[in-house]
Design a protein around this motif. Structure first.
Motif, PDB file in Angstrom:
ATOM      1  N   PRO A 394      -9.552  -8.228  -5.679  1.00 53.63           N
ATOM      2  CA  PRO A 394      -9.885  -9.576  -6.179  1.00 53.63           C
ATOM      3  C   PRO A 394      -8.697 -10.531  -6.185  1.00 53.63           C
ATOM      4  N   LYS A 395      -7.483 -10.014  -5.988  1.00 52.99           N
ATOM      5  CA  LYS A 395      -6.294 -10.860  -6.030  1.00 52.99           C
ATOM      6  C   LYS A 395      -6.065 -11.620  -4.736  1.00 52.99           C
ATOM      7  N   ARG A 396      -6.775 -11.261  -3.644  1.00 51.95           N
ATOM      8  CA  ARG A 396      -6.602 -11.957  -2.367  1.00 51.95           C
ATOM      9  C   ARG A 396      -7.942 -12.065  -1.661  1.00 51.95           C
ATOM     10  N   GLN A 397      -7.997 -12.985  -0.707  1.00 52.96           N
ATOM     11  CA  GLN A 397      -9.249 -13.185   0.020  1.00 52.96           C
ATOM     12  C   GLN A 397      -9.576 -11.932   0.828  1.00 52.96           C
ATOM     13  N   GLY A 398     -10.810 -11.480   0.700  1.00 56.37           N
ATOM     14  CA  GLY A 398     -11.230 -10.265   1.389  1.00 56.37           C
ATOM     15  C   GLY A 398     -11.458 -10.487   2.880  1.00 56.37           C
ATOM     16  N   LYS A 399     -10.941  -9.555   3.668  1.00 56.58           N
ATOM     17  CA  LYS A 399     -11.132  -9.607   5.119  1.00 56.58           C
ATOM     18  C   LYS A 399     -11.557  -8.226   5.603  1.00 56.58           C
ATOM     19  N   ILE A 400     -12.647  -8.198   6.376  1.00 51.63           N
ATOM     20  CA  ILE A 400     -13.156  -6.946   6.952  1.00 51.63           C
ATOM     21  C   ILE A 400     -13.285  -7.155   8.449  1.00 51.63           C
ATOM     22  N   HIS A 401     -12.789  -6.191   9.218  1.00 55.18           N
ATOM     23  CA  HIS A 401     -12.811  -6.320  10.680  1.00 55.18           C
ATOM     24  C   HIS A 401     -13.390  -5.044  11.293  1.00 55.18           C
ATOM     25  N   VAL A 402     -14.318  -5.206  12.221  1.00 51.57           N
ATOM     26  CA  VAL A 402     -14.947  -4.062  12.903  1.00 51.57           C
ATOM     27  C   VAL A 402     -14.570  -4.120  14.384  1.00 51.57           C
ATOM     28  N   SER A 403     -14.077  -2.994  14.922  1.00 50.08           N
ATOM     29  CA  SER A 403     -13.689  -2.922  16.340  1.00 50.08           C
ATOM     30  C   SER A 403     -14.141  -1.585  16.905  1.00 50.08           C
ATOM     31  N   GLY A 404     -14.036  -1.436  18.215  1.00 50.59           N
ATOM     32  CA  GLY A 404     -14.436  -0.187  18.872  1.00 50.59           C
ATOM     33  C   GLY A 404     -13.806  -0.060  20.234  1.00 50.59           C
ATOM     34  N   SER A 405     -13.571   1.193  20.657  1.00 52.89           N
ATOM     35  CA  SER A 405     -12.980   1.445  21.974  1.00 52.89           C
ATOM     36  C   SER A 405     -13.499   2.765  22.511  1.00 52.89           C
ATOM     37  N   ILE A 406     -13.515   2.864  23.842  1.00 52.18           N
ATOM     38  CA  ILE A 406     -13.950   4.099  24.504  1.00 52.18           C
ATOM     39  C   ILE A 406     -12.765   5.045  24.608  1.00 52.18           C
ATOM     40  N   GLN A 407     -12.951   6.273  24.155  1.00 52.83           N
ATOM     41  CA  GLN A 407     -11.908   7.302  24.235  1.00 52.83           C
ATOM     42  C   GLN A 407     -12.537   8.563  24.806  1.00 52.83           C
ATOM     43  N   GLY A 408     -12.408   8.716  26.152  1.00 55.85           N
ATOM     44  CA  GLY A 408     -13.023   9.867  26.825  1.00 55.85           C
ATOM     45  C   GLY A 408     -14.528   9.744  26.812  1.00 55.85           C
ATOM     46  N   SER A 409     -15.195  10.777  26.304  1.00 53.91           N
ATOM     47  CA  SER A 409     -16.662  10.778  26.253  1.00 53.91           C
ATOM     48  C   SER A 409     -17.176  10.286  24.902  1.00 53.91           C
ATOM     49  N   ASN A 410     -16.293   9.728  24.075  1.00 51.84           N
ATOM     50  CA  ASN A 410     -16.692   9.253  22.754  1.00 51.84           C
ATOM     51  C   ASN A 410     -16.331   7.780  22.577  1.00 51.84           C
ATOM     52  N   ILE A 411     -16.995   7.166  21.606  1.00 50.01           N
ATOM     53  CA  ILE A 411     -16.645   5.822  21.150  1.00 50.01           C
ATOM     54  C   ILE A 411     -16.056   5.958  19.763  1.00 50.01           C
ATOM     55  N   VAL A 412     -14.932   5.327  19.524  1.00 51.67           N
ATOM     56  CA  VAL A 412     -14.332   5.329  18.190  1.00 51.67           C
ATOM     57  C   VAL A 412     -14.427   3.908  17.632  1.00 51.67           C
TER      58      VAL A 412
END
Length: 486
Positions: A394-412
């Protein structure tokens, strides 16, 4: 939808039988061994010929230097001297000879066939090892060049020779030998060795094939035993899971009945207390007794009843959460290619009110697709974003970030926030059932969100882990399949 058993059967049908693999490898080893033996055999012959030619060149150069040095001797005497010295060398092949031609390509010395002296040798055709086009011996004589290699004699026999020009005499001195005779001699020495190698290979190959076959059979037997043990363990685990799920369901269902009774009777008890207060109001009692009864009915009993109702509500909440966790493991999953940008767009719209309430922002990078059940992947990222919003600082403005990348046969995928963070000693505990970072109850929740996520990901051959630093925020990573399993 193809079952796991059908996939396993199809995979086993594509595998080569172990005996076939053993025979193929054995055949390859036989061919390789024979090829190496033959290659070594022919390379040894070529190497011996090259070494002999080098020796011939050195011998011819020594004779040329010797002929040049004896300037006080006439040609006839020097030729006779060279002829006698050559014949006195006992350790040499019988078909090896010394040949000298003059500037007109006429034979002036031939240690093997003396009667050919005076014949013209210039027409003998050179076979190669020269930078110029194919030529005859007379061209080498006229050009005063040295030559090392092969040529065809006037009789049509292939010879190897080294020719060296002696400038003071104008002679071209050559040391020769029949190529066929040389190779026959080398083969005579190598053939027993080659035969021995072939015999050894012939004896070792069956033994190696047998050992290879036995090794594969042992490996196959152990693989089958391990596979059977794995199937038994999976069957046992599946049975235990079903038993546990049944036990959870029955226990939750059976526990709810007494909870309903407790809640109901506590409500009735509250009503009875109210009736008792009304009755006491019409009864003449000592003021001290009346005050004591009012304290019991208005404060003590009401407080006790409130604790009872709160406990009942908490137990009902825990049982409902336990049932939800249990149902995650039994719900049918239907993997499909999921457009994660669309899924995250829907989830961000759902939590827009919480974002405005907390003055937080959510940003989403372009996300790659994954293979998953739509409802369960939706639930996974809903829980992650919900947790991120709950534990913003609550002391600072909230920031949420969603990202993704392909790593071999999986997505992270990564859900990153700048919230309160998690101490390292608690980072594994957050995945335990009913564990909550804020046990005071100021943050709503049951401590089941991450447990449900892990159970969902286990069923999708995925996983979840986190990186966090207290006071700076957290990163939750989710790994899901990118390619369909074969």
């Amino acid at each position: 939808m193809v079952s796991e058993e059908e996939n396993r059967t199809a995979t086993e049908e594509r595998r080569w039988p172990v005996p076939v693999i053993a025979l193929v490898l054995g055949a390859v080893s036989v061919v390789a061994a024979l090829a190496i033996c033959l290659l070594t055999y022919f390379r040894t012959i070529d190497s011996a010929e090259e070494q002999l030619l080098t020796f011939y060149m050195e011998t011819a150069q020594a004779l040329a230097v010797d002929a040049t040095a004896h300037t006080n001797l006439s040609d006839e005497i020097l030729l006779e001297l060279m002829y006698n010295n050559w014949n006195q060398v006992n350790v040499k092949p019988s078909d090896q000879y010394l040949c000298i031609v003059d500037a007109d390509s006429k034979l002036i010395l031939h240690t093997l066939y003396p009667d050919t002296v005076g014949n013209d040798a210039g027409g003998n055709r050179i076979l190669g090892n020269r930078k110029c086009e194919p030529c005859v011996l007379s061209e080498i004589v006229l050009s005063h060049e040295n030559y090392l290699g092969g040529y065809l004699s006037s009789a049509g026999q292939e010879q190897i020779a080294a020719f060296v020009y002696a400038p003071d005499r104008g002679w071209t001195i050559g040391v020769h030998r029949s190529r066929k005779a040389l190779r026959d001699q080398i083969r005579k020495g190598l053939n027993p060795l080659l035969a021995a190698l072939m015999i050894v290979c012939g004896l070792l190959i069956p033994v190696s094939l047998f050992l290879l076959y036995r090794t594969f059979r042992v490996v196959q037997s152990r693989q089958k035993r391990a596979e059977n043990e794995r199937r038994e363990l999976l069957a046992m685990l599946d049975a235990k899971n079903k038993e546990l799920q049944s036990l959870v369901y029955i226990s939750s269902h059976d526990l709810k009945t007494p909870l309903v009774n407790i809640a109901g009777f506590s409500g009735m008890l509250k009503e009875h207390c109210q009736e008792l207060k009304e009755i006491l109001a019409g009864v003449n009692l000592d003021d001290q007794v009346r005050e004591k009864l009012h304290l019991l009915l208005d404060e003590d009993v009401c407080e006790d009843l409130a604790f009872i109702r709160s406990g009942v509500k908490q137990v009902q909440t825990l049982l409902d959460g336990l049932l939800r966790v249990s149902r995650v493991g039994t719900a049918e999953i239907m993997p499909q290619r999921i457009n994660m940008n669309h899924v995250l767009g829907e989830i961000v719209d759902m939590v827009r009110f919480q974002c405005e309430e907390k003055q937080a922002t959510i940003t989403v990078d372009p996300l790659p697709e994954c293979i998953c059940d739509l409802n369960q992947v939706h639930q996974t990222f809903t829980n992650l974003l919900d947790n991120a919003l709950k534990y913003l600082d609550p002391k600072r403005q909230g920031k949420i970030h969603v990202s993704g990348s392909i790593q071999g046969s999986n997505i992270v995928y990564c859900v990153e926030d700048n919230g309160v963070g998690i101490e390292e000693r608690y980072q594994q505990k957050v995945f335990e059932i009913y564990y909550r970072l804020d046990p005071t109850g100021q943050v709503e929740g049951e401590g089941l969100g991450l447990v449900i996520i892990r159970r969902i990901l286990d069923r999708h051959s995925g996983k979840i882990w986190l990186e966090s630093e207290l006071g700076k925020g957290s990163k939750f990573y989710v790994s899901l399949p990118y390619k369909e399993s074969s």
